[in-house]
Write an enzyme that holds these catalytic residues in place. Structure first.
Site, mmCIF file in Angstrom:
data_model
loop_
_atom_site.group_PDB
_atom_site.id
_atom_site.type_symbol
_atom_site.label_atom_id
_atom_site.label_comp_id
_atom_site.label_asym_id
_atom_site.label_seq_id
_atom_site.Cartn_x
_atom_site.Cartn_y
_atom_site.Cartn_z
ATOM 1 N N MET A 193 -2.641 5.670 0.027
ATOM 2 C CA MET A 193 -3.992 5.227 -0.360
ATOM 3 C C MET A 193 -4.190 3.743 -0.032
ATOM 4 O O MET A 193 -4.596 2.933 -0.878
ATOM 5 C CB MET A 193 -4.207 5.484 -1.857
ATOM 6 C CG MET A 193 -4.291 6.963 -2.220
ATOM 7 S SD MET A 193 -5.830 7.703 -1.611
ATOM 8 C CE MET A 193 -5.238 8.651 -0.227
ATOM 9 N N HIS A 194 -3.944 3.402 1.260
ATOM 10 C CA HIS A 194 -4.044 1.994 1.678
ATOM 11 C C HIS A 194 -5.337 1.337 1.177
ATOM 12 O O HIS A 194 -5.324 0.304 0.522
ATOM 13 C CB HIS A 194 -4.083 1.898 3.208
ATOM 14 C CG HIS A 194 -2.941 2.526 3.916
ATOM 15 N ND1 HIS A 194 -1.700 1.953 3.968
ATOM 16 C CD2 HIS A 194 -2.863 3.673 4.648
ATOM 17 C CE1 HIS A 194 -0.893 2.715 4.707
ATOM 18 N NE2 HIS A 194 -1.572 3.767 5.119
ATOM 19 N N ASP A 195 -6.460 1.948 1.583
ATOM 20 C CA ASP A 195 -7.742 1.261 1.400
ATOM 21 C C ASP A 195 -8.222 1.310 -0.048
ATOM 22 O O ASP A 195 -8.871 0.363 -0.520
ATOM 23 C CB ASP A 195 -8.797 1.874 2.324
ATOM 24 C CG ASP A 195 -8.494 1.572 3.788
ATOM 25 O OD1 ASP A 195 -7.687 0.654 4.050
ATOM 26 O OD2 ASP A 195 -9.062 2.249 4.659
ATOM 27 N N THR A 244 0.836 -1.222 0.000
ATOM 28 C CA THR A 244 0.000 0.000 0.000
ATOM 29 C C THR A 244 0.864 1.262 0.000
ATOM 30 O O THR A 244 0.444 2.298 -0.526
ATOM 31 C CB THR A 244 -0.998 0.049 1.182
ATOM 32 O OG1 THR A 244 -0.302 0.130 2.419
ATOM 33 C CG2 THR A 244 -1.936 -1.143 1.181
ATOM 34 N N TYR A 294 0.960 12.736 7.606
ATOM 35 C CA TYR A 294 2.079 11.980 7.021
ATOM 36 C C TYR A 294 3.371 12.795 7.048
ATOM 37 O O TYR A 294 4.447 12.257 7.321
ATOM 38 C CB TYR A 294 1.741 11.504 5.603
ATOM 39 C CG TYR A 294 0.982 10.195 5.642
ATOM 40 C CD1 TYR A 294 1.623 9.016 6.013
ATOM 41 C CD2 TYR A 294 -0.370 10.136 5.376
ATOM 42 C CE1 TYR A 294 0.943 7.818 6.104
ATOM 43 C CE2 TYR A 294 -1.069 8.935 5.459
ATOM 44 C CZ TYR A 294 -0.405 7.784 5.828
ATOM 45 O OH TYR A 294 -1.079 6.588 5.922
#
Ligand code: BDR
Ligand code: CA
Length: 313
Positions: free
Chosen positions: A237-239, A191, A226
């Site tokens: 943009m992990h999800d 991710t 961050y």
């Protein structure tokens, strides 16, 4: 084109918000349900946020069911320092009018799986999935696919080894890892290969629409977070990557892996152990390895712009 029926289990969350908007904006997907869980903020807030987001995207027909308020094991953990006290960057919203489904998360997932092929995308702590295993083992066998944003190999983001979604309920993650269902795990190692920067945020802000203002308004404090921990204003943009895995099959390379979750230990609670050595070739679990950021970002922009145009009409 056959659309993939998906239910998203989520704890919005700024990156969950981008993920949900990407999903409803994508013609490859038929979002048939949203289930919520305690995670980035408490479950009453993650549920309110899901309602806000579906209303924003004019997708009020999608049922939203509330799930677990507390983890299977360990204390309740949140990440308000990352996502804001309300989970969406502390913007101001009208009270959403969209209602909450009378079923709970497990019952909604189970009913949706009875109605047709279903992919479960989990982008929060895994408490609802563990409850599904306990309460509805027959549904586990019916699910076409499970995609999970969770875990880490090289480095965690809560402790040196633990990623938030697993760390917030390691006992639940261990239940999920022990099931022989077809799971693709997307840990931090992959991710962190996809992010937006200030230029991307400015593009959303330039639209002059509610969608653009809300995206930019949520992402700016997320970028500040961050920057404070990494020194760089890249919003990970992990999800959204979990949604991309279903929209663009094969775009993320992955390996078969045995998966274990450490629930004890003085230093390693919440650590995921992805065994990629090939000794566990029978495993149904895969772990994501690499992705092309430019391709991901282009698709994300295209879909959010498409949603923006739709909402303008
Ligand atoms: C995960 O933790 C949450 O804060 C994010 O929404 C994402 O699902 C990343 O570790
Ligand atoms: Ca999340």
């Amino acid at each position: 084109m056959a659309r993939t029926r998906v239910v998203i289990d989520t704890d919005p969350g700024v990156d969950d918000a981008v993920a949900i908007l990407l999903a409803v904006a994508s013609p490859e997907l038929d979002v048939v349900g949203i289930t919520t869980v305690n995670g980035n903020v408490a479950v009453d807030l993650t549920t309110t946020n899901a309602r806000r987001l579906l209303e924003l995207a004019r997708a009020s027909h999608v049922p939203i069911a509330a799930g677990a308020a507390v983890p299977l094991g360990g204390p309740v953990e949140h990440a308000a320092q990352v996502h804001g006290n309300d989970g969406l960057g502390d913007l101001s919203w009208e009270e959403p009018s969209i209602s909450i489904d009378s079923r709970d998360a497990v019952d909604l997932i189970s009913d949706l799986a009875d109605e047709g092929p279903l992919t479960l995308i989990a982008i929060g702590p895994l408490t609802n999935l563990a409850e599904l295993v306990r309460r509805r083992p027959e549904t586990v066998a019916k699910l076409e696919r499970v995609v999970i944003m969770g875990g880490a190999s090289f480095m965690g983001n809560v402790t040196a080894v633990a990623e938030f979604n697993v760390w917030a309920d390691p006992e639940a993650a261990a239940v999920v890892a022990a099931q022989e269902w077809p799971v693709t795990w997307l840990p931090l190692d992959v991710t962190h290969q996809v992010w937006l920067d200030d230029h991307d945020i400015d593009v959303f802000g330039s639209w002059g629409t509610e969608l653009g203002d809300r995206l930019a308004g949520m992402l700016r404090p997320y970028a500040n977070f961050y920057e404070s921990v990494t020194g760089v204003r890249h919003t990970i943009m992990h999800d959204a990557l979990a949604i991309y895995e279903v929209i663009a099959p094969g775009a993320i390379s992955s390996d078969v892996a045995g998966v274990n979750v450490e629930c004890g230990g003085d230093f390693a609670r919440g650590m995921t152990i992805f065994d990629r050595r090939g000794v566990d070739r029978q495993s149904n679990h895969r772990v994501g390895a690499s992705v092309d950021r430019a391709r991901f970002t282009a698709l994300l922009h295209e879909r959010l712009a498409r949603l923006n145009d739709f909402l303008r009409d």
